[in-house]
Design an enzyme around this catalytic site. Structure first.
Site, mmCIF file in Angstrom:
data_model
loop_
_atom_site.group_PDB
_atom_site.id
_atom_site.type_symbol
_atom_site.label_atom_id
_atom_site.label_comp_id
_atom_site.label_asym_id
_atom_site.label_seq_id
_atom_site.Cartn_x
_atom_site.Cartn_y
_atom_site.Cartn_z
ATOM 1 N N CYS A 97 -9.586 12.056 5.481
ATOM 2 C CA CYS A 97 -9.445 11.624 4.404
ATOM 3 C C CYS A 97 -9.080 12.595 3.290
ATOM 4 O O CYS A 97 -9.703 13.783 3.079
ATOM 5 C CB CYS A 97 -10.857 11.011 3.731
ATOM 6 S SG CYS A 97 -10.757 10.387 2.089
ATOM 7 N N CYS A 237 -5.068 7.030 -2.547
ATOM 8 C CA CYS A 237 -5.381 7.675 -1.027
ATOM 9 C C CYS A 237 -4.530 8.736 -0.643
ATOM 10 O O CYS A 237 -3.218 8.832 -0.930
ATOM 11 C CB CYS A 237 -5.164 6.306 -0.189
ATOM 12 S SG CYS A 237 -5.141 6.805 1.630
HETATM 13 N N1 LIG Z 1 -9.637 4.359 4.760
HETATM 14 C C1 LIG Z 1 -9.002 5.327 5.342
HETATM 15 C C2 LIG Z 1 -9.913 6.798 5.227
HETATM 16 C C3 LIG Z 1 -9.947 7.264 3.908
HETATM 17 C C4 LIG Z 1 -8.518 7.739 3.395
HETATM 18 C C5 LIG Z 1 -8.729 8.357 1.885
HETATM 19 N N2 LIG Z 1 -8.904 7.352 0.942
HETATM 20 C C6 LIG Z 1 -7.619 9.659 1.812
HETATM 21 O O1 LIG Z 1 -7.772 9.981 0.499
HETATM 22 O O2 LIG Z 1 -7.078 10.120 2.384
HETATM 23 C C7 LIG Z 1 -8.874 5.157 6.976
HETATM 24 O O3 LIG Z 1 -9.775 4.265 7.133
HETATM 25 O O4 LIG Z 1 -8.070 5.716 7.509
#
Ligand SMILES: N[C@@H](CCC[C@H](N)C(=O)O)C(=O)O
EC number: 5.1.1.7
Length: 297
Positions: A97, A237
């Site tokens: 993340c 993200c």
């Molecule tokens: N939902 C993603 C993990 C989280 C990613 C995050 N929000 C970021 O900032 O990179 C997954 O399941 O890969």
């Protein structure tokens, strides 16, 4: 009997933080005695019955994480580094993340579990390997390492007239990046339902919708919305911003190495260095601390 009646919480301190609106519940587990479970994560991340967050992060010494994937020694780093045990709001784990790793470092600093002078760096174990985070004034930069471009797929989403091609990008966790023609198309997307992917990736994927902007003086710009695996639409993200920048760079014929990504929750920057590592820079804030009560908050 519901999860709440089972008492998915145990009492203890937590913090709440975010990076460009991608928000997390953070807990420290200094002796590795309090592993997270899917039930506990879902209860903590619940926005009505819990604290609320896109994910839950446990800070644990890498050698005590109880998860081989978080063991820094296996990645050739000191076993004493902190490990970021990242979970999505639905109770699934992810490899990485990008916003989370910056918020994680901010949490370690605020809890006095680590020190980081301006310009200094700290290594953090993640399921996608050990990542280096550098303090740059008020912002934190994370070296997310290399990335891989994969195959094209078809992506259908509510609000789009027809399915569009998407490019798979791995940043340690899986992404599919879809270019849209205009900001109107981006605005009119309805991401309440997960986009339909063809073929369906075995481990699922985060899906980024992007509108590439101009490239000026070696800097490209992108507007992005994202539907995250294990969460839903989020305001930002970090690994998604890296995937969006690297896909757009590829489509542009490698026209720029620096990219500004505007997401609903703010602005992130991605820069590709001479080793082919993608650096993600952005804000990371702790906004409150509290204590969970047992069995429900
Ligand atoms: N939902 C993603 C993990 C989280 C990613 C995050 N929000 C970021 O900032 O990179 C997954 O399941 O890969």
């Amino acid at each position: 009997m519901t999860e709440r009646e089972h008492g998915a919480f145990s009492s203890g301190p937590f913090a709440k933080g975010h990076g460009t609106g991608n928000d997390f519940v953070l807990v420290a587990d200094v002796d590795g005695s309090a592993p997270l479970t899917p039930e506990r994560v879902r209860a903590l991340a619940d926005r009505r019955f819990g604290i609320g967050g896109d994910g839950v992060i446990r800070a644990v010494p890498s050698g005590r994480a109880g998860d081989d994937a978080l063991d820094a020694a296996a990645h050739g780093a000191a076993a004493t580094v902190w490990a970021m045990d990242y979970w999505n709001a639905d109770g699934s784990v992810s490899e990485m993340c990008g916003n989370g790793v910056r918020v994680f470092v901010r949490y370690l600093l605020e809890q006095r579990l680590a020190e980081l002078p301006d310009g200094g760096s700290i290594d953090i174990a993640t399921r996608a390997g050990v990542k280096r985070v550098v303090r740059r004034g008020a912002l934190l930069s994370a070296d997310l390492g290399g990335f891989e471009l994969g195959r094209d797929s078809l992506v259908a989403a509510d609000g789009l007239d027809v399915a569009r091609p998407g490019l798979a990008v791995s940043t340690g966790n899986p992404h599919i990046v879809v270019a849209l023609a205009s900001e109107d198309e981006l605005r009119d997307l309805d991401l309440q339902r997960a986009p339909a992917l063809d073929p369906v990736p075995a481990d699922g994927a985060n899906v980024e919708f992007v509108v590439p902007g101009v490239i000026a003086d070696g800097v490209g710009s992108i507007r992005m919305r994202v539907h995250e695996r294990g969460v839903g639409e989020t305001l930002s993200c970090g690994t998604g911003a890296v995937a969006a920048a690297m896909a757009t760079r590829h489509w542009s014929g490698d026209a720029a190495d620096r990219w500004i990504i505007d997401v609903p929750g703010g602005r992130l920057e991605v820069e590709l260095d001479e080793r082919g590592h993608a650096w993600l820079t952005g804000p990371a804030e702790i906004v409150f601390r509290g204590e969970t009560l047992s069995p429900v908050p």
